[in-house]
Motif scaffolding. Structure first.
Motif, PDB file in Angstrom:
ATOM      1  N   ALA C  97       1.000  -1.109   0.038  1.00 19.85           N
ATOM      2  CA  ALA C  97      -0.095   0.128   0.097  1.00 19.85           C
ATOM      3  C   ALA C  97       0.807   0.992  -0.140  1.00 19.85           C
ATOM      4  CB  ALA C  97      -1.018   0.006   1.361  1.00 19.85           C
ATOM      5  N   ILE C 135      -4.443   2.119  -2.807  1.00 17.76           N
ATOM      6  CA  ILE C 135      -4.111   1.998  -1.468  1.00 17.76           C
ATOM      7  C   ILE C 135      -4.984   1.254  -0.669  1.00 17.76           C
ATOM      8  CG2 ILE C 135      -3.615   3.360   0.647  1.00 17.76           C
ATOM      9  CD1 ILE C 135      -2.578   5.356  -1.291  1.00 17.76           C
ATOM     10  N   MET C 139      -4.736  -2.122   1.274  1.00 16.56           N
ATOM     11  CA  MET C 139      -5.008  -2.244   2.837  1.00 16.56           C
ATOM     12  C   MET C 139      -6.106  -3.152   2.947  1.00 16.56           C
ATOM     13  SD  MET C 139      -4.228   1.646   4.294  1.00 16.56           S
ATOM     14  CE  MET C 139      -4.373   1.229   5.816  1.00 16.56           C
ATOM     15  N   THR C 266       0.356   4.674   7.127  1.00 14.97           N
ATOM     16  CA  THR C 266      -0.341   5.066   6.114  1.00 14.97           C
ATOM     17  C   THR C 266      -1.539   5.722   6.277  1.00 14.97           C
ATOM     18  OG1 THR C 266       0.610   2.639   5.252  1.00 14.97           O
ATOM     19  CG2 THR C 266      -1.068   3.902   3.705  1.00 14.97           C
TER      20      THR C 266
END
Lengths: 195, 207, 344
Positions: C97, C135, C139, C266
């Motif tokens: 990610a 992303i 995730m 993140t």
């Protein structure tokens, strides 16, 4: 490089889906399915269809996650499942026939006259924009129909699941041994409760 | 006070506040309002402020509750009952124990063993005195019963040792002769209270 | 600003960027455990780890040695293969990610550095134009780690942890997507670089002023996504021992937490890039420092909330996500759409 990556992904995907079909263990089958779905998004990225790749990732991760929760409910994940096959020959022939048909259907135009895209992406548009343009102009009707169908599925799911939401099995179990009078009282309190 | 009254007596102040558990929102709009109110209510952020304040106080004013144990120890109560000590007479340096055997007699876990004999002056002396700390329950009866304040409870509570017999011999418990100067009159468990004189009458001579 | 100068993105630059991101994040993820223990301790009037090294800084090394030397244990009746790969999934997806997350601004190595002189390092390792979706997807795939771990270990707490993983995923995922949708509509791009360039004009141009509701919703969903305290249902010790990590020990256990901390970073980076101006310079403070400060703030916020607030039940999380947060997010999207339509 691209050729190598394609064959790498293709081999892995085929192997993983083979595991999905052949394995008798729910856990292996589901994990292989999820991994295969994720790897398919790799193919999309290779074709510069980044948007579709990301959507594949997002959508199928969630979908397989939901499948997992069903698997958790219905099977013991660590035991092999006994499959009931009536006739292995029939299954093999039918499955093989369908597979061959699909391959023919999809390769015939490729071999025949080559494939050209009917709606080439607009010049200068980035990937999501190109998808959006096609989706909301040419394919608007199928898009809306798909949306309505999903809505129908959702509402029917809610109705099916929500029918007996106020009915608590644990309360019934607990009161089975007590006489019917208490059960009546319990039912009344149930109705008055926080539901 | 009868036993019944004693059992029903009220301890502490009775200012309990009953929670309004019965009141629950019925309609979904009310439940939404409740959830929304609870999540927006300033109380959540007051909670954040409290923890932040505590962090500041811990960091900059050193207000921690931690005792770095092997390096610092909290003072224990004088009446704490840890490993026993045998005291000496401050004047002569002789041990105080007169070998009366009361502690051995009263010990409920039978962990005190003593042997006595007459010495050359026909005084009673302790020839053998051990406490089995594997059995001792630190009830404190021995210190309480001792007429000479010879056996007392010290403040040594770290009793991890290499062998079972550690601290158990008379010599281990006795105040070393060179430390006699620093031996303090024991104020703790079994000692006479400071106002003991006020609590007793003089014994008449005719007794 | 030398905007006219167009830098060529070479594979060396990308490799260096990937290496930097990897090193920094794994170092910070390790260091994060120390920070977490310290901050939580201060908020509970304790000094925290303080014996190993100055201020307990070497506690990290001690923990690492302990994890390395612990017995690597696989339960007898578990599914050995799945049990072994589950932690790797968590850690790997967390770093995958990060490939599409811009962490620091672009920079070029000065010419005097041998070998690397003049190499241009982009702000993002892979600037695909669907960065945000990628992303999110990566995730989300990371949640297969807890799910598989819980299902493979033949332990009832593990199974409950796995079930809660599915519940949590189905709860927050919609809110994350919808809350991001409104900013995406404003910026008109899915690339995080575009998000950053949208808010270069100082604090007033930050997205948080235009989309406060989306910011709050995104934070809530982010807490659920990283499995942090108000929503730490997967391994809540007081209820289900350790949930999906019940049977894990040693390095495999450690991998789960490297993944969790990488995910925290993140989410912190995403929150700062989407809503708080990203890595653009702010007055005298250079962009990379600004980014560090913001990420630190969000990281601290997660610890702060953990020290302050109780956690919710799984059904409460689902209730909250579907009945409160999702309608709010939809409303936000509709209003944003109308505003964009009117002003455009």
């Amino acid at each position: 490089m691209t050729t190598f990556a394609f064959y790498f992904f293709a081999t892995l995907i085929t192997l993983l889906f083979l595991v999905t079909v052949l394995s008798r263990n729910v856990l292996y089958a589901m994990t292989a399915l999820a991994a295969g779905m994720v790897l398919i998004s790799g193919l999309f990225f290779m074709l510069d269809a980044a948007f579709l790749g990301a959507v594949q990732l997002v959508v199928y991760v969630g979908a397989v996650m939901a499948l997992y929760s069903f698997a958790m409910m219905f099977f013991d994940a660590n035991k092999d499942i006994k499959e009931r096959n009536g006739s292995a020959v029939t299954v093999f022939l039918l499955g093989g026939a369908i597979a061959v048909m699909l391959v023919v259907i999809f390769t015939a135009p490729l071999i025949g006259q080559g494939v050209a895209s009917l709606y080439p992406p607009a010049e200068g548009a980035t990937n999501p924009q190109a998808v959006g343009l096609v989706l909301f102009t040419k394919y608007l009707v199928p898009f809306e129909v798909a949306a309505v169908m999903l809505l129908v599925a959702m509402i029917s799911g809610i109705i099916l699941a929500g029918k007996k939401m106020d009915f608590s099995l644990s309360v019934v179990e607990a009161t089975k041994s007590i006489d019917s009078k208490t059960i009546d009282n319990m039912d009344n309190t149930e109705k008055k409760g926080d539901k | 006070m009868s036993l019944e009254q004693f059992k029903n007596r009220n301890i502490g102040e009775q200012n309990y506040k009953m929670l309004d558990i019965e009141h629950r929102p019925e309609k979904s709009w009310d439940r939404f309002k409740q959830a929304f109110g609870r999540s927006i209510k300033i109380e959540l952020f007051i909670g954040l402020a409290v923890t932040f304040g505590i962090m500041i106080r811990t960091l900059f004013r050193g207000e921690t509750h931690t005792i770095r144990y092997p390096f610092e120890k909290i003072p224990i109560s004088r009446r704490y009952r840890a490993i026993h000590e045998m005291k000496r007479l401050l004047e002569s340096g002789n041990y105080r124990c007169i070998g009366c055997g009361l502690c051995e007699k009263i010990c409920i876990s039978k962990c005190i063993a003593m042997d006595t004999r007459y010495d050359e002056n026909q005084r009673k002396e302790v020839s053998e005195y051990t406490i089995n700390f594997g059995r001792c329950i630190f009830c404190g009866y021995c210190a309480e019963v001792c007429p000479e304040l010879a056996i007392v409870h010290g403040d040594r509570y770290e009793t991890a040792s290499e062998q079972r017999a550690s601290f158990a011999l008379f010599e281990d418990m006795l105040t070393p002769i060179d430390k006699l100067k620093s031996q303090k009159e024991y104020p703790g468990f079994g000692a006479v209270s400071p106002n003991a004189d006020d609590n007793i009458k003089k014994t008449p001579l005719a007794y | 600003m030398e905007t006219t100068m167009i830098h060529e993105v070479t594979w060396v630059g990308v490799a260096i960027k990937a290496l930097i991101a990897m090193l920094i994040v794994s170092a910070v993820a390790g260091f994060g455990t120390y920070i977490e223990r310290k901050v939580l301790a201060w908020m509970q009037r304790r000094p925290g780890p303080s014996h190993v090294g100055p201020f307990g800084l070497l506690q990290l090394a001690a923990d690492g040695i302990k994890l390395f030397t612990k017995e690597d244990f696989i339960p007898q009746y578990s599914n050995r293969l799945i049990f072994s790969i589950a932690p790797v999934i968590t850690a790997a997806t967390a770093f995958i990610a990060l490939a599409a997350v811009p962490i620091f601004p672009d920079f070029t190595f000065p010419e005097w550095i041998p070998l690397l002189g003049g190499v241009f390092v982009p702000s993002i390792a892979a600037d695909i134009d669907v960065g945000l979706l990628f992303i999110l997807g990566a995730m989300a795939a990371g949640l297969y780690g807890p799910l598989l771990a819980g299902m493979s270990q033949q332990n009832k707490w593990g199974i409950i942890g796995a079930a809660r993983t599915a519940v949590q995923f189905l709860s927050y995922e919609v809110v994350t997507g919808l809350s991001m949708l409104a900013p995406i509509m404003l910026v008109g791009s899915l690339s995080l670089v575009d998000f950053n360039n949208y808010q270069t004009g100082g604090i007033a141009s930050w997205m948080i002023w235009q989309q406060p509701l989306a910011f709050v919703l995104f934070l809530i969903a982010g807490f659920a996504e990283t499995n942090r305290t108000p929503f730490d249902l997967l391994e809540h010790e007081a209820e289900i021992i350790s949930g999906f990590v019940t049977e894990y020990s040693g390095l495999r256990w450690g991998l789960f937490f490297v993944g969790e901390y990488a995910n925290m970073i993140t989410i912190a980076v995403l929150a700062s890039v989407i809503f708080m101006g990203g890595y653009s310079d702010f007055m005298l403070i250079p962009g990379w420092l600004m980014m560090g400060l913001k990420v630190t703030f969000f990281f601290f916020l997660m610890l702060w909330v953990r020290a302050s607030w109780p956690h919710v039940r799984p059904d409460q999380l689902m209730w909250l996500s579907w009945k409160v947060l999702m309608p709010l997010a939809l409303l936000n999207v509709v209003i944003t759409g109308i505003v964009v339509m009117v002003t455009a």
